[in-house]
Design an enzyme around this catalytic site. Structure first.
Site, short mmCIF file in Angstrom:
data_model
loop_
_atom_site.label_atom_id
_atom_site.label_comp_id
_atom_site.label_asym_id
_atom_site.label_seq_id
_atom_site.Cartn_x
_atom_site.Cartn_y
_atom_site.Cartn_z
N HIS A 99 155.81 40.03 13.31
CA HIS A 99 156.76 40.91 14.02
C HIS A 99 158.16 40.34 13.85
O HIS A 99 158.59 39.47 14.60
CB HIS A 99 156.38 40.99 15.50
CG HIS A 99 157.03 42.14 16.23
ND1 HIS A 99 158.15 42.80 15.76
CD2 HIS A 99 156.72 42.74 17.41
CE1 HIS A 99 158.49 43.76 16.61
NE2 HIS A 99 157.64 43.74 17.62
N HIS A 132 162.83 44.72 15.95
CA HIS A 132 163.08 45.22 17.31
C HIS A 132 163.81 44.25 18.23
O HIS A 132 163.71 44.37 19.46
CB HIS A 132 161.76 45.66 17.97
CG HIS A 132 161.02 46.71 17.18
ND1 HIS A 132 159.76 47.14 17.50
CD2 HIS A 132 161.37 47.40 16.07
CE1 HIS A 132 159.35 48.04 16.62
NE2 HIS A 132 160.32 48.22 15.74
N TYR A 154 163.30 40.99 18.70
CA TYR A 154 162.53 39.84 19.22
C TYR A 154 162.92 38.58 18.45
O TYR A 154 163.82 38.60 17.61
CB TYR A 154 161.03 40.15 19.18
CG TYR A 154 160.69 41.28 20.15
CD1 TYR A 154 160.82 41.07 21.52
CD2 TYR A 154 160.32 42.53 19.70
CE1 TYR A 154 160.56 42.10 22.42
CE2 TYR A 154 160.05 43.57 20.59
CZ TYR A 154 160.18 43.35 21.96
OH TYR A 154 159.95 44.36 22.85
C1 LIG Z 1 153.76 52.03 23.95
C2 LIG Z 1 154.38 51.48 22.72
C3 LIG Z 1 154.26 50.13 22.45
C4 LIG Z 1 154.81 49.58 21.29
N1 LIG Z 1 154.63 48.25 21.01
C5 LIG Z 1 155.04 47.73 19.82
C6 LIG Z 1 154.68 46.41 19.44
O1 LIG Z 1 153.96 45.67 20.14
N2 LIG Z 1 155.13 45.96 18.25
C7 LIG Z 1 155.91 46.72 17.42
O2 LIG Z 1 156.29 46.27 16.33
N3 LIG Z 1 156.22 48.00 17.74
C8 LIG Z 1 155.78 48.52 18.90
N4 LIG Z 1 156.03 49.85 19.19
C9 LIG Z 1 156.68 50.73 18.18
C10 LIG Z 1 155.61 51.47 17.34
O3 LIG Z 1 154.91 50.54 16.52
C11 LIG Z 1 156.22 52.53 16.41
O4 LIG Z 1 157.07 51.91 15.49
C12 LIG Z 1 156.99 53.62 17.16
O5 LIG Z 1 156.25 54.12 18.25
C13 LIG Z 1 157.34 54.78 16.20
O6 LIG Z 1 156.17 55.37 15.67
P1 LIG Z 1 155.66 56.83 16.23
O7 LIG Z 1 156.84 57.73 16.15
O8 LIG Z 1 154.56 57.24 15.30
O9 LIG Z 1 155.21 56.61 17.64
C14 LIG Z 1 155.52 50.41 20.37
C15 LIG Z 1 155.62 51.77 20.65
C16 LIG Z 1 155.07 52.32 21.80
C17 LIG Z 1 155.18 53.80 22.05
#
Ligand SMILES: Cc1cc2nc3c(=O)[nH]c(=O)nc-3n(C[C@H](O)[C@H](O)[C@H](O)COP(=O)(O)O)c2cc1C
Length: 371
Positions: free
Chosen positions: A197, A200, A202
């Site tokens: 990771h 974002h 972090y």
């Molecule tokens: C509830 C939730 C938790 C997430 N947790 C992480 C995470 O732990 N690590 C990460 O890299 N992205 C995390 N994301 C981002 C998602 O991996 C993804 O990039 C984002 O939701 C966009 O994709 P989508 O439009 O298909 O939902 C999270 C997103 C959501 C909605």
């Protein structure tokens, strides 16, 4: 967004048509990617769920069932929720770890279930850095490249972020070792690989950003120099488990600064991809919330990345089936990742293939339960 920024806001994903599932559909074809033989070219985007035991960071049967359902549905590559590499890497209550024997044993149940369904699962290994609070980080101050506090509150704990402690060279060495150990632990737990990771906002991304990295040693300076930590972590993980089992995620997205964008996206992407290549990476996961958003020269993030990257690219960001098919057909991406729709629909692939309506993602309704 203000209250819990990692939990991205719901978008009305309601316009999904039936896909071409004939010979011209690439999304549902089996694929060989890195060391993995995948059921389809779909991926489950990593999503933090906070269902581990808060004290031990161990996951249980509920988490095993949740991932197993997605494997049974035909998801190609399941990327797990973020799993922390050390106690100080934690930024939310209920987040799992991958640094104790008990945690490794817990994950074995998850990986066995996924493999029983013919699926593939990798562990997203994570350290939140300054986006934490001492109550979560083992009663120690959070770690960061520089002692600069992030604006905002810790998700779920609802307390302001602590001022972090600037990491010493020894701390950095230890951190690189923790990522490599977590990768080895992932393999021992039965994972098929890891995703680092690096996105974002972090810890790894905190080193990459000049807003959080004011170091004057070799870990600071211009973007290429700030990427030194990224390269060291990548190299250590690749040495531990191989480049064909290692994916890295990066982004201009930051949970503590939703308006952030690289000043020159094309140049930033060129610098990131050079660093990844130098470290021996072959598979990357550029993260954006809007896959179709144009960043520069009429190109989207993933199209800019493709200019500089011959290896595997995972696409993500409010993808719909047609956009995913087109990006796969054009060769912009090799896998299409879906997040929120897979969180609310355990049978998402089935529904997509058959043009069945989706259960729309609603954070209030879906975050408290594992379906
Ligand atoms: C509830 C939730 C938790 C997430 N947790 C992480 C995470 O732990 N690590 C990460 O890299 N992205 C995390 N994301 C981002 C998602 O991996 C993804 O990039 C984002 O939701 C966009 O994709 P989508 O439009 O298909 O939902 C999270 C997103 C959501 C909605």
């Amino acid at each position: 967004m203000a209250e819990d920024k990692e939990i991205f806001e719901a978008t009305g994903i309601s316009t999904w048509g039936k896909l071409q599932d004939g010979p011209e559909s690439k999304l549902f074809e089996p694929a060989k990617v890195g060391a993995w033989s995948l059921q389809t070219r779909t991926a489950m985007a990593p999503m933090t769920r906070c269902f581990a035991n808060d004290k031990t960071g161990v996951v249980g049967e509920d988490v095993a069932r949740y991932y197993r359902k997605r494997a049974a549905d035909g998801v190609g590559l399941i990327i797990s929720e973020g799993i922390v590499v050390s106690p100080r890497g934690k930024g939310n209550p209920g987040v799992p770890g991958l640094y104790t024997r008990e945690q490794i044993e817990g994950w074995k149940k998850v990986t066995e279930g996924v493999h029983a369904e013919g699926g593939t699962i990798i562990a997203q290994i994570w350290h939140v850095g300054r986006l934490s609070h001492h109550e979560l980080a083992g009663d120690l101050p959070p770690q960061a490249p520089s002692a600069i506090r992030a604006e905002g509150n810790v998700a779920r704990l609802r307390k302001p972020y602590d001022t972090p402690e600037e990491m010493t060279l020894t701390d950095i060495q230890e951190l690189v070792g923790q990522f490599a150990q977590a990768a080895r632990n992932a393999i021992e737990a039965g994972f098929d690989g890891v995703e680092i990771h690096g996105a974002h906002g972090y810890l790894i991304d905190q080193f990459n950003s000049d807003a959080s990295n004011r170091r004057t040693d070799r870990y600071g300076g211009d973007l290429a120099q700030r990427l030194t930590l990224t390269k060291e972590v990548l190299k250590a993980v690749i040495d531990a488990i191989g480049s064909d089992r290692t994916l890295i995620r990066f982004s201009a997205l930051k949970v503590d600064d939703p308006n952030y964008m690289w000043p020159d996206p094309d140049s930033a992407i060129r610098t990131f991809t050079e660093a990844f290549r130098e470290a021996g990476a072959t598979m990357i996961h550029p993260s954006t919330m809007q896959f179709t958003r144009v960043l520069a020269d009429g190109k989207t993030m993933h199209q800019l990345v493709r200019k500089y990257w011959d290896g595997v690219i995972v696409g993500v960001g409010t993808l719909d089936s047609q956009t995913a098919e087109q990006a796969l057909a054009e060769g912009t991406i090799d896998l299409a990742a879906f997040g929120r729709p897979l969180l609310s629909n355990p049978d998402f692939i089935h529904r997509l293939k058959n043009g069945e309506p989706l259960e729309e993602y609603d954070a209030k309704q879906h975050l408290g339960v594992l379906v």
